[in-house]
Design a protein around this motif. Structure first.
Motif, PDB file in Angstrom:
ATOM      1  N   ASN A 175       0.825  -1.210   0.000  1.00 57.22           N
ATOM      2  CA  ASN A 175       0.000   0.000   0.000  1.00 57.22           C
ATOM      3  C   ASN A 175       0.854   1.253   0.000  1.00 57.22           C
ATOM      4  OD1 ASN A 175      -1.388   2.178   2.062  1.00 57.22           O
ATOM      5  ND2 ASN A 175      -2.851   1.324   0.605  1.00 57.22           N
ATOM      6  N   ARG A 176       2.013   1.181   0.640  1.00 58.49           N
ATOM      7  CA  ARG A 176       2.906   2.332   0.721  1.00 58.49           C
ATOM      8  C   ARG A 176       3.879   2.406  -0.453  1.00 58.49           C
ATOM      9  NH1 ARG A 176      -0.546   3.810   3.719  1.00 58.49           N
ATOM     10  NH2 ARG A 176      -0.322   4.459   5.892  1.00 58.49           N
ATOM     11  N   SER A 177       3.705   1.502  -1.426  1.00 62.44           N
ATOM     12  CA  SER A 177       4.560   1.462  -2.628  1.00 62.44           C
ATOM     13  C   SER A 177       6.028   1.237  -2.289  1.00 62.44           C
ATOM     14  CB  SER A 177       4.395   2.753  -3.458  1.00 62.44           C
ATOM     15  OG  SER A 177       3.056   2.916  -3.853  1.00 62.44           O
ATOM     16  N   GLN A 178       6.286   0.580  -1.173  1.00 61.88           N
ATOM     17  CA  GLN A 178       7.650   0.203  -0.800  1.00 61.88           C
ATOM     18  C   GLN A 178       7.842  -1.257  -1.225  1.00 61.88           C
ATOM     19  OE1 GLN A 178       9.003   1.526   3.138  1.00 61.88           O
ATOM     20  NE2 GLN A 178       7.224   2.883   3.260  1.00 61.88           N
ATOM     21  N   TYR A 179       8.106  -1.428  -2.521  1.00 57.96           N
ATOM     22  CA  TYR A 179       7.981  -2.746  -3.115  1.00 57.96           C
ATOM     23  C   TYR A 179       9.069  -3.734  -2.679  1.00 57.96           C
ATOM     24  CZ  TYR A 179       4.560  -0.353  -5.990  1.00 57.96           C
ATOM     25  OH  TYR A 179       3.475   0.374  -6.398  1.00 57.96           O
ATOM     26  N   LYS A 180      10.268  -3.252  -2.402  1.00 58.51           N
ATOM     27  CA  LYS A 180      11.327  -4.167  -1.956  1.00 58.51           C
ATOM     28  C   LYS A 180      10.984  -4.787  -0.607  1.00 58.51           C
ATOM     29  CE  LYS A 180      15.282  -2.243  -4.458  1.00 58.51           C
ATOM     30  NZ  LYS A 180      16.643  -1.635  -4.337  1.00 58.51           N
ATOM     31  N   LEU A 181      10.498  -3.940   0.325  1.00 61.76           N
ATOM     32  CA  LEU A 181      10.098  -4.460   1.630  1.00 61.76           C
ATOM     33  C   LEU A 181       8.878  -5.365   1.498  1.00 61.76           C
ATOM     34  CD1 LEU A 181      10.581  -1.334   3.945  1.00 61.76           C
ATOM     35  CD2 LEU A 181      11.759  -3.534   4.130  1.00 61.76           C
ATOM     36  N   CYS A 182       7.959  -4.988   0.633  1.00 63.83           N
ATOM     37  CA  CYS A 182       6.780  -5.820   0.390  1.00 63.83           C
ATOM     38  C   CYS A 182       7.196  -7.218  -0.055  1.00 63.83           C
ATOM     39  CB  CYS A 182       5.896  -5.175  -0.665  1.00 63.83           C
ATOM     40  SG  CYS A 182       4.564  -6.231  -1.267  1.00 63.83           S
ATOM     41  N   LYS A 183       8.058  -7.295  -1.062  1.00 63.03           N
ATOM     42  CA  LYS A 183       8.481  -8.593  -1.594  1.00 63.03           C
ATOM     43  C   LYS A 183       9.263  -9.392  -0.558  1.00 63.03           C
ATOM     44  CE  LYS A 183       8.909 -11.419  -5.160  1.00 63.03           C
ATOM     45  NZ  LYS A 183       9.917 -12.383  -4.745  1.00 63.03           N
ATOM     46  N   ARG A 184      10.069  -8.713   0.226  1.00 62.73           N
ATOM     47  CA  ARG A 184      10.861  -9.403   1.259  1.00 62.73           C
ATOM     48  C   ARG A 184       9.950 -10.143   2.241  1.00 62.73           C
ATOM     49  NH1 ARG A 184      13.817  -6.115   6.150  1.00 62.73           N
ATOM     50  NH2 ARG A 184      13.726  -7.792   7.675  1.00 62.73           N
ATOM     51  N   TYR A 185       8.917  -9.459   2.729  1.00 65.47           N
ATOM     52  CA  TYR A 185       8.047 -10.087   3.723  1.00 65.47           C
ATOM     53  C   TYR A 185       7.107 -11.107   3.094  1.00 65.47           C
ATOM     54  CZ  TYR A 185       9.832  -6.948   7.276  1.00 65.47           C
ATOM     55  OH  TYR A 185      10.664  -6.300   8.166  1.00 65.47           O
ATOM     56  N   LEU A 186       6.709 -10.887   1.853  1.00 66.45           N
ATOM     57  CA  LEU A 186       5.889 -11.884   1.183  1.00 66.45           C
ATOM     58  C   LEU A 186       6.684 -13.161   0.933  1.00 66.45           C
ATOM     59  CD1 LEU A 186       3.845  -9.759  -1.380  1.00 66.45           C
ATOM     60  CD2 LEU A 186       3.103 -10.663   0.825  1.00 66.45           C
ATOM     61  N   ASP A 187       7.949 -13.024   0.612  1.00 73.09           N
ATOM     62  CA  ASP A 187       8.804 -14.203   0.451  1.00 73.09           C
ATOM     63  C   ASP A 187       8.953 -14.947   1.774  1.00 73.09           C
ATOM     64  OD1 ASP A 187       9.162 -13.706  -2.215  1.00 73.09           O
ATOM     65  OD2 ASP A 187      11.154 -12.835  -2.013  1.00 73.09           O
ATOM     66  N   ASP A 188       9.085 -14.188   2.875  1.00 78.32           N
ATOM     67  CA  ASP A 188       9.173 -14.821   4.196  1.00 78.32           C
ATOM     68  C   ASP A 188       7.890 -15.594   4.500  1.00 78.32           C
ATOM     69  OD1 ASP A 188      11.703 -13.815   4.661  1.00 78.32           O
ATOM     70  OD2 ASP A 188      11.002 -12.078   5.799  1.00 78.32           O
ATOM     71  N   ALA A 189       6.749 -15.007   4.157  1.00 77.62           N
ATOM     72  CA  ALA A 189       5.461 -15.686   4.373  1.00 77.62           C
ATOM     73  C   ALA A 189       5.374 -16.943   3.515  1.00 77.62           C
ATOM     74  CB  ALA A 189       4.307 -14.747   4.057  1.00 77.62           C
ATOM     75  N   ALA A 190       5.822 -16.832   2.259  1.00 78.84           N
ATOM     76  CA  ALA A 190       5.748 -17.974   1.342  1.00 78.84           C
ATOM     77  C   ALA A 190       6.601 -19.136   1.833  1.00 78.84           C
ATOM     78  CB  ALA A 190       6.199 -17.542  -0.050  1.00 78.84           C
ATOM     79  N   ASN A 191       7.761 -18.841   2.405  1.00 78.05           N
ATOM     80  CA  ASN A 191       8.650 -19.899   2.905  1.00 78.05           C
ATOM     81  C   ASN A 191       7.981 -20.750   3.968  1.00 78.05           C
ATOM     82  OD1 ASN A 191      10.795 -19.239   1.236  1.00 78.05           O
ATOM     83  ND2 ASN A 191      11.679 -17.799   2.706  1.00 78.05           N
ATOM     84  N   ILE A 192       7.010 -20.167   4.663  1.00 81.45           N
ATOM     85  CA  ILE A 192       6.263 -20.910   5.681  1.00 81.45           C
ATOM     86  C   ILE A 192       5.025 -21.560   5.073  1.00 81.45           C
ATOM     87  CG2 ILE A 192       4.958 -20.706   7.832  1.00 81.45           C
ATOM     88  CD1 ILE A 192       6.788 -18.295   8.524  1.00 81.45           C
TER      89      ILE A 192
END
Length: 312
Positions: A124-141
């Motif tokens: 939502n804040r258009s901070q796409y690098k941080l967005c992808k980082r945390y989504l990848d962390d979620a996906a790993n689980i």
């Protein structure tokens, strides 16, 4: 530290930083107090203690390093998931400030849910690098677990991330894989409809109108099975534009007749004109308060303008 003690008491009472600080200090200042970055005045301590229902002396007691139980953690996560759902993104900052992901012994699924909250906030804040980082962390689980609601939510958010970055093919791959996973059980009908809607939007942006119509037909079939409607106006708008481009004017007339939205009236007028009913088309055209809000409609409005100018 006083800050730890205030945070402990606030968490015990299920108060957000915004709720505790309102009318006393700013939320940001309270966050700094809790982190120990600033020392509050006596006046502020008195007001905070009153809102917390304790004596000022209670704020001086050494923090017991309060640890959330699994139930407490789940309640906190649910609270902020609801904030995300209601697009109340400003309060998510305080959730991030609490660094729940660093707590010991947190359940894997709760950790994935925390990462999803972070990911959607940064999207939502258009901070796409941080967005992808945390989504990848979620996906790993989540990818190591059976398909669940949070996996579905992950596919929704990551597909929107790819769309924001104009990577439509990657977004479609994610959504299509998720649909396959959901097809193995009957418990995700609504989620399947939501995924199909996202796919239809992507193909619509790619101007692949025939494919959009096929996806919408599938959506409508599933919707009838579970007796629900999902984003009815948005679906009708996309379908109407696609029917125009595919020259299916009988169906276009059927779905737009007697509707009051601007795009319905434009498309209905065009369908009547295409069938040769010029008078009815012109009558509808005269009632339209035109707008350029719907980009895909502009071409049709321009064509109607030109054709009616030659008639009037």
């Amino acid at each position: 530290m006083i800050g730890n003690r205030i945070k402990e008491l606030r968490n015990n009472q299920k108060l957000t930083q915004e709720e505790l600080s309102e009318g006393i200090v700013s939320r940001t200042y309270l966050s700094l107090i809790e982190k120990g970055s600033v020392q509050p005045s006596n006046n502020v301590l008195v007001k905070l203690s009153e809102r917390l229902g304790v004596n000022v002396n209670d704020l001086m007691v050494e923090s017991k390093n309060y640890q959330y139980s699994d139930i407490d953690m789940s309640r906190e996560i649910i609270f902020y998931e609801n904030k995300i759902q209601n697009e109340d993104f400003d309060v998510i900052e305080q959730f991030i400030d609490n660094h729940y992901e660093e707590k010991e012994d947190i359940k894997k699924l709760d950790l994935a849910r925390i990462y999803l909250i972070y990911g959607e906030y940064y999207l939502n804040r258009s901070q796409y690098k941080l967005c992808k980082r945390y989504l990848d962390d979620a996906a790993n689980i989540l990818l190591k677990m059976p398909v669940n609601d949070y996996f579905i939510r992950y596919t929704n958010v990551i597909s929107r991330y790819y769309v924001k970055n104009n990577d439509y093919d990657e977004a479609l791959d994610v959504l299509e894989r998720a649909l396959v996973e959901m097809s193995y059980t009957n418990q995700f009908q609504l989620e399947s409809i939501q995924n199909l809607f996202l796919m239809a939007n992507i193909y619509f942006n790619k101007k692949q109108y025939y494919t959009v119509l096929r996806i919408i037909n599938r959506m409508e079939y599933l919707s009838r099975q579970v007796n629900i409607t999902y984003k009815e106006d948005d679906v009708r708008y996309m379908k109407g534009i696609c029917l125009y481009h595919e020259k299916k004017f009988d169906t276009l007339e059927l779905i737009t007749a007697h509707k009051t939205n601007v795009y319905d009236k434009v498309l209905y007028s065009y369908s009547l004109l295409a069938k040769g009913d010029v008078k009815s088309a012109l009558d509808i055209y005269g009632t339209i308060e035109f707008t350029r809000e719907f980009n895909a409609l502009n071409e049709i409005i321009d064509e109607l303008d030109e054709r009616f100018k030659s008639i009037i």
